[in-house]
Enzyme design. Structure first.
Site, PDB file in Angstrom:
ATOM      1  N   GLU A 232       0.873  -1.192   0.000  1.00 43.32           N
ATOM      2  CA  GLU A 232       0.000   0.000   0.000  1.00 43.32           C
ATOM      3  C   GLU A 232       0.902   1.232   0.000  1.00 43.32           C
ATOM      4  O   GLU A 232       1.615   1.470   0.972  1.00 43.32           O
ATOM      5  CB  GLU A 232      -0.871   0.025   1.262  1.00 43.32           C
ATOM      6  CG  GLU A 232      -1.755  -1.185   1.469  1.00 43.32           C
ATOM      7  CD  GLU A 232      -2.988  -1.181   0.585  1.00 43.32           C
ATOM      8  OE1 GLU A 232      -3.231  -0.170  -0.101  1.00 43.32           O
ATOM      9  OE2 GLU A 232      -3.691  -2.195   0.569  1.00 43.32           O
ATOM     10  N   CYS A 266      -2.051   9.724   2.771  1.00 41.69           N
ATOM     11  CA  CYS A 266      -1.902   9.052   1.467  1.00 41.69           C
ATOM     12  C   CYS A 266      -3.120   9.319   0.595  1.00 41.69           C
ATOM     13  O   CYS A 266      -3.003   9.469  -0.612  1.00 41.69           O
ATOM     14  CB  CYS A 266      -1.685   7.554   1.653  1.00 41.69           C
ATOM     15  SG  CYS A 266      -3.017   6.748   2.557  1.00 41.69           S
TER      16      CYS A 266
HETATM   17  P1  NAD Z   1       8.548   5.102   4.128  1.00 41.70           P
HETATM   18  O1  NAD Z   1       8.431   4.343   2.873  1.00 41.70           O
HETATM   19  O2  NAD Z   1       9.687   6.030   4.276  1.00 41.70           O
HETATM   20  O3  NAD Z   1       8.634   4.130   5.391  1.00 41.70           O
HETATM   21  C1  NAD Z   1       7.615   3.177   5.659  1.00 41.70           C
HETATM   22  C2  NAD Z   1       8.176   2.071   6.518  1.00 41.70           C
HETATM   23  O4  NAD Z   1       9.109   1.311   5.750  1.00 41.70           O
HETATM   24  C3  NAD Z   1       8.933   2.550   7.755  1.00 41.70           C
HETATM   25  O5  NAD Z   1       8.583   1.722   8.843  1.00 41.70           O
HETATM   26  C4  NAD Z   1      10.382   2.364   7.366  1.00 41.70           C
HETATM   27  O6  NAD Z   1      11.255   2.160   8.457  1.00 41.70           O
HETATM   28  C5  NAD Z   1      10.297   1.110   6.513  1.00 41.70           C
HETATM   29  N1  NAD Z   1      11.413   0.923   5.570  1.00 41.70           N
HETATM   30  C6  NAD Z   1      12.257   1.850   5.052  1.00 41.70           C
HETATM   31  N2  NAD Z   1      13.133   1.264   4.207  1.00 41.70           N
HETATM   32  C7  NAD Z   1      12.829  -0.058   4.179  1.00 41.70           C
HETATM   33  C8  NAD Z   1      13.362  -1.176   3.474  1.00 41.70           C
HETATM   34  N3  NAD Z   1      14.390  -1.047   2.628  1.00 41.70           N
HETATM   35  N4  NAD Z   1      12.795  -2.389   3.674  1.00 41.70           N
HETATM   36  C9  NAD Z   1      11.741  -2.530   4.518  1.00 41.70           C
HETATM   37  N5  NAD Z   1      11.199  -1.502   5.209  1.00 41.70           N
HETATM   38  C10 NAD Z   1      11.735  -0.281   5.045  1.00 41.70           C
HETATM   39  O7  NAD Z   1       7.159   5.871   4.299  1.00 41.70           O
HETATM   40  P2  NAD Z   1       6.734   6.895   5.424  1.00 41.70           P
HETATM   41  O8  NAD Z   1       7.447   8.187   5.196  1.00 41.70           O
HETATM   42  O9  NAD Z   1       6.818   6.259   6.753  1.00 41.70           O
HETATM   43  O10 NAD Z   1       5.181   7.081   5.113  1.00 41.70           O
HETATM   44  C11 NAD Z   1       4.691   7.985   4.176  1.00 41.70           C
HETATM   45  C12 NAD Z   1       4.327   7.285   2.890  1.00 41.70           C
HETATM   46  O11 NAD Z   1       3.401   6.240   3.170  1.00 41.70           O
HETATM   47  C13 NAD Z   1       3.640   8.200   1.911  1.00 41.70           C
HETATM   48  O12 NAD Z   1       4.095   7.932   0.620  1.00 41.70           O
HETATM   49  C14 NAD Z   1       2.164   7.803   2.055  1.00 41.70           C
HETATM   50  O13 NAD Z   1       1.380   8.104   0.937  1.00 41.70           O
HETATM   51  C15 NAD Z   1       2.282   6.342   2.295  1.00 41.70           C
HETATM   52  N6  NAD Z   1       1.078   5.811   2.943  1.00 41.70           N
HETATM   53  C16 NAD Z   1       0.286   4.982   2.220  1.00 41.70           C
HETATM   54  C17 NAD Z   1      -0.884   4.504   2.786  1.00 41.70           C
HETATM   55  C18 NAD Z   1      -1.799   3.570   2.020  1.00 41.70           C
HETATM   56  O14 NAD Z   1      -2.615   2.926   2.651  1.00 41.70           O
HETATM   57  N7  NAD Z   1      -1.691   3.467   0.724  1.00 41.70           N
HETATM   58  C19 NAD Z   1      -1.220   4.864   4.102  1.00 41.70           C
HETATM   59  C20 NAD Z   1      -0.375   5.704   4.800  1.00 41.70           C
HETATM   60  C21 NAD Z   1       0.790   6.179   4.207  1.00 41.70           C
END
Ligand code: NAD
Length: 469
Positions: A232, A266
């Site tokens: 997601e 998001c």
């Molecule tokens: P992010 O991608 O920076 O981080 C998300 C998670 O992934 C964190 O827990 C992070 O530590 C982890 N992560 C980072 N690198 C990783 C890797 N290489 N392997 C595995 N895990 C890793 O996102 P964010 O800044 O925390 O959140 C914001 C983003 O999330 C925005 O793009 C937003 O649109 C999206 N979002 C989507 C939804 C949805 O349901 N579609 C809901 C909420 C947020």
């Protein structure tokens, strides 16, 4: 083990310290989860439902405490945190009450060829689900996977964002109060490397929510072991305002959809396409409403600080690019972007190929562009790599417009309302990811299908049928 601290984004105060867990410690947690998952699965639907509903009751009874923590650690206003909790407990309730009906064994017709068989479909829990979450809705978002995975009979290992680990800890500890026997829901903390270790740990499925860039990395890691994924990701959500729309309702919805949670949503509205006949009125009302909002951390603030400092650079780049390339700011502008607060920005006439239109901004910045007609609005709406959600304001053509939009979710004459209806699956297309949380689809994501054909009458019907087609 080294540690990191989670900080209050408004004041910079430390909330708490957490371990940066490495591959080995993640592996140990997953092994413990495997044993716990077997125990949780054999409890059956009725007992799991009872435990999940107890968990719901605990969360509701401690709502104020949780909201205060969400406010301190993520920066969102208390009222927004309370709304997030209210929406979340609805999902726990729905998942708990519907899991048996959706996932229970179902008989199907064996057809003519093998009519001497009984046929049924079983849904079996995967075992251990890894859940990786973002910080912007630190409760609602991961719970869309956690609650449904638990209701389906899995153990869960949860890695919250490094920006909101204390909320993550609150989630796992409160669950531990209703399931003290085994570590059915466990927390792991750290940065991207810890998340990557979870992807490579041998979990049976990985449910990721975060940015599209990280989603690609998660998929690449999971591909090594063919671990199935649910992804997601981000969005660039659109609102279309038709010439016959209720303009006041559309403008209120656009500003709320675009600015709530400081635009760090998001499914937040980032682009509005208004029909030429009503464009000036739409832009005027949106600007007037947005002008009355203010960022801050006090009780009167419309929304809080930017939780993730690096997002300020993205917002600055988008606003700069839009203004340099001919866009106009009717509210705010470059000067609205401070640290950690960004005051509302409304831009109009922004070129469609600019970063502000094509990329996720994730800040309180709303683009309002004019379109000649609905065909042009739909064409533009569908012209970004994302496809998460959309809103359409139209008295006559709402359904017709939605049917032509490339997105996973839509609201007609409202905004983001689909997220408050637990039975509606949640997810997107394209760069917004794939798979669905919430609703029946969300439950099915966390159970594998097993097809069973059972011979009832031992007559060789198959052979005779094949011999005489
Ligand atoms: P992010 O991608 O920076 O981080 C998300 C998670 O992934 C964190 O827990 C992070 O530590 C982890 N992560 C980072 N690198 C990783 C890797 N290489 N392997 C595995 N895990 C890793 O996102 P964010 O800044 O925390 O959140 C914001 C983003 O999330 C925005 O793009 C937003 O649109 C999206 N979002 C989507 C939804 C949805 O349901 N579609 C809901 C909420 C947020």
């Amino acid at each position: 083990m080294s540690t990191f601290t989670s900080l209050n984004p408004a004041s910079g105060d430390t909330i708490a310290s957490f371990p940066i867990m490495d591959e080995r410690s993640v592996h140990t947690v997953v092994e413990d989860a495997r044993e716990a998952g077997g125990w949780w699965a054999q409890l059956g639907y009725a007992e799991r439902k009872a435990r999940l509903l107890k968990w719901r009751t605990i969360i509701v009874s401690r709502m104020d405490e949780l909201a205060e923590l969400m406010h301190r650690e993520g920066g969102k206003p208390l009222d927004d945190a309370l709304l997030e909790i209210t929406l979340t407990v609805e999902h726990i309730d729905w998942a708990a009450k519907h899991a048996a009906r959706v996932l229970g064994r179902k008989a199907v017709s064996p057809g003519l060829l093998l009519s001497n068989h009984g046929a049924s479909v079983r849904r079996v829990p995967y075992g251990v689900i890894g859940v990786i979450g973002p910080w912007n809705y630190p409760l609602f978002t991961p719970m869309g996977s956690i609650a449904y995975a638990l209701a389906a009979g899995n153990a869960v290992v949860f890695k919250p964002s490094e920006f909101t680990p204390a909320v993550g800890q609150w989630i796992t500890e409160s669950f531990g109060e209703v399931v003290p026997e085994r570590p059915v829901l466990q927390l792991i903390t750290g940065f991207g490397d810890t998340g990557a270790a979870l992807c490579a740990s041998g979990v049976d499925k990985l449910a990721f929510t975060g940015s599209s860039t990280t989603g690609q990395k998660v998929m690449a890691t999971c591909a090594q072991s063919l671990t199935p994924v649910l992804v997601e990701c981000g969005g660039k959500d659109v609102m279309i305002v038709d010439h016959d729309a209720d303009i006041e309702a559309a403008a209120q919805a656009a500003v709320w959809g675009g600015m709530a949670n400081a635009g760090q949503t998001c499914i937040g509205t980032e682009r509005v396409y208004a029909h030429a006949k009503v464009y000036d009125e739409v832009l005027g009302r949106i600007s007037a409403i947005a002008r009355d909002l203010s960022a801050g951390s006090g009780p009167d603030a419309s929304y809080g600080p930017m939780t993730m400092p690096s997002q300020l650079d993205v917002i600055r780049r988008h606003v700069d690019d839009a203004l340099t390339r001919g866009g106009t700011a009717t509210v705010g502008g470059r000067e609205s972007i401070k640290d950690p607060y960004v005051e509302p920005v409304v831009l109009s006439g922004v070129p469609e190929d600019s970063a502000a239109v094509q990329e996720e901004t994730f800040g309180p910045v709303l683009i309002v562009n004019k379109v000649a007609d609905i065909d042009e609005a739909i064409e533009r709406a569908n012209a970004t790599p994302y496809g998460l959600a959309a809103a359409v304001f139209s008295r006559a053509r709402g359904e017709e417009i939605v049917a032509r939009l490339r997105c996973g979710m839509a609201s007609i004459n409202s905004v983001i309302s689909f997220a408050g209806i637990p039975a509606l699956p949640f997810g997107g297309v394209g760069a917004s990811g794939f798979g669905r949380i919430h609703g029946e689809d969300g439950l099915r994501e966390f159970a594998r299908t097993q097809s069973v054909a059972k011979l009832r009458i031992p007559i060789p019907l198959v052979l005779t049928s094949f011999a005489r087609p």
